[in-house]
Design a protein around this motif. Structure first.
Motif, short mmCIF file in Angstrom:
data_model
loop_
_atom_site.label_atom_id
_atom_site.label_comp_id
_atom_site.label_asym_id
_atom_site.label_seq_id
_atom_site.Cartn_x
_atom_site.Cartn_y
_atom_site.Cartn_z
N HIS A 9 32.83 30.51 44.69
CA HIS A 9 33.47 31.58 43.89
C HIS A 9 33.01 32.80 44.25
O HIS A 9 32.14 33.46 43.67
N HIS A 11 34.96 36.87 44.54
CA HIS A 11 36.25 37.67 44.63
C HIS A 11 36.28 38.73 45.83
O HIS A 11 36.09 40.02 45.71
N GLU A 88 41.13 31.92 40.32
CA GLU A 88 40.34 31.51 39.16
C GLU A 88 41.36 31.34 38.17
O GLU A 88 42.33 32.11 37.81
N ASP A 200 30.02 34.90 42.49
CA ASP A 200 31.03 35.39 41.68
C ASP A 200 31.11 36.88 41.98
O ASP A 200 31.06 37.82 41.10
MN MN Z 1 35.12 35.09 38.83
#
Ligand code: MN
Length: 250
Positions: A9, A11, A88, A200
């Motif tokens: 995960h 971005h 997400e 994240d």
């Molecule tokens: Mn996230």
């Protein structure tokens, strides 16, 4: 053969330089899931990750954006057939987003039903202050035979974590979850065959800079200490867990 690290995960498209963030993950050989927050970002993410060995893009609609961008679910639907990874997505019931909770539930239920219908999707799911709601919806709308759910930055209770594991969910763990006693206690109780790692990024920091996929080694190290196992063993375990996650059949 040495196993590879996993960042399930991240971005990547929110880093100052998306292209070089993808290249860095490739160079480091870290299996990275580039999640998106709006389906509008999908075409570019798909293009940039086309032909990459370690980086995959995910089609998302972030729960924190639902109050403004809920209508983009029709665009999400449009791209769904070409996406193997979804995220997400999920629900955020923290005070700031509580006002859109009903709409978030509606959208997430739709996402789950569509994924079940298409089959073989792998989802990265946000569940802030909403573990029970998220698990109820997953149980009702996306049986584990129809898709695989990874709970990202899970912060529910120990019994909710147990329930999620029984339902077949995986957990992607980041270094910030391990920075407090509650998080460490939770991670320590998770089944070792259900754990994955994430950063994240760019929303987490490591050594006072923004974390990136090649930093997951720190998280693996911290998990290894918690499980009292050698880090290399945990790294191999997580690579094996990724393999079982991706074995989801339609
Ligand atoms: Mn996230």
């Amino acid at each position: 053969m040495p196993s590879h690290y996993v960042d399930l995960h991240c971005h990547l498209d929110l880093y100052p330089d998306f292209i070089s963030a993808v290249q860095d993950a490739e160079q480091a050989g870290v299996y990275t899931l580039a999640v998106t927050t709006t389906p509008k970002a999908w075409p570019h993410n798909r293009e940039v990750t086309h032909g990459t060995r370690y980086v995959r893009a995910a089609l998302g609609l972030h729960p924190q954006l639902i109050h403004k961008r809920g209508d983009e679910i029709s665009l999400w639907d449009q791209y769904l057939p070409e996406a193997r990874y979804i995220g997400e997505v999920g629900i955020d019931a923290s005070p700031r987003y509580y006002h859109s909770l009903e709409k978030q539930k509606e959208v997430f239920e739709h996402v789950l039903r569509m994924c079940a219908q298409h089959g073989k999707k792998v989802l990265s799911v946000h569940s802030v202050r909403s573990a029970k709601t998220v698990l109820d919806l997953v149980e009702r709308c996306l049986p584990s035979s129809k898709g695989a759910v990874v709970l990202h930055w899970f912060s529910g209770s120990l019994s909710e974590a147990r329930r999620a594991a029984e339902m077949g969910c995986y957990f992607s763990i980041n270094s910030q979850m391990l920075s407090n006693e509650r998080g460490r206690r939770l991670v320590a109780t998770l089944r070792v065959d259900r754990i994955l790692t994430e950063t994240d990024g760019p929303f987490t920091q490591i050594e006072e800079r923004v974390a990136c996929p090649s930093d997951v080694g720190h998280t693996v190290q911290a998990i290894a200490e918690l499980y009292k196992s050698p880090a290399e063993e945990i790294k191999d375990r997580i690579a094996a867990n990724l393999k079982s996650l991706l074995a989801v059949e339609p």
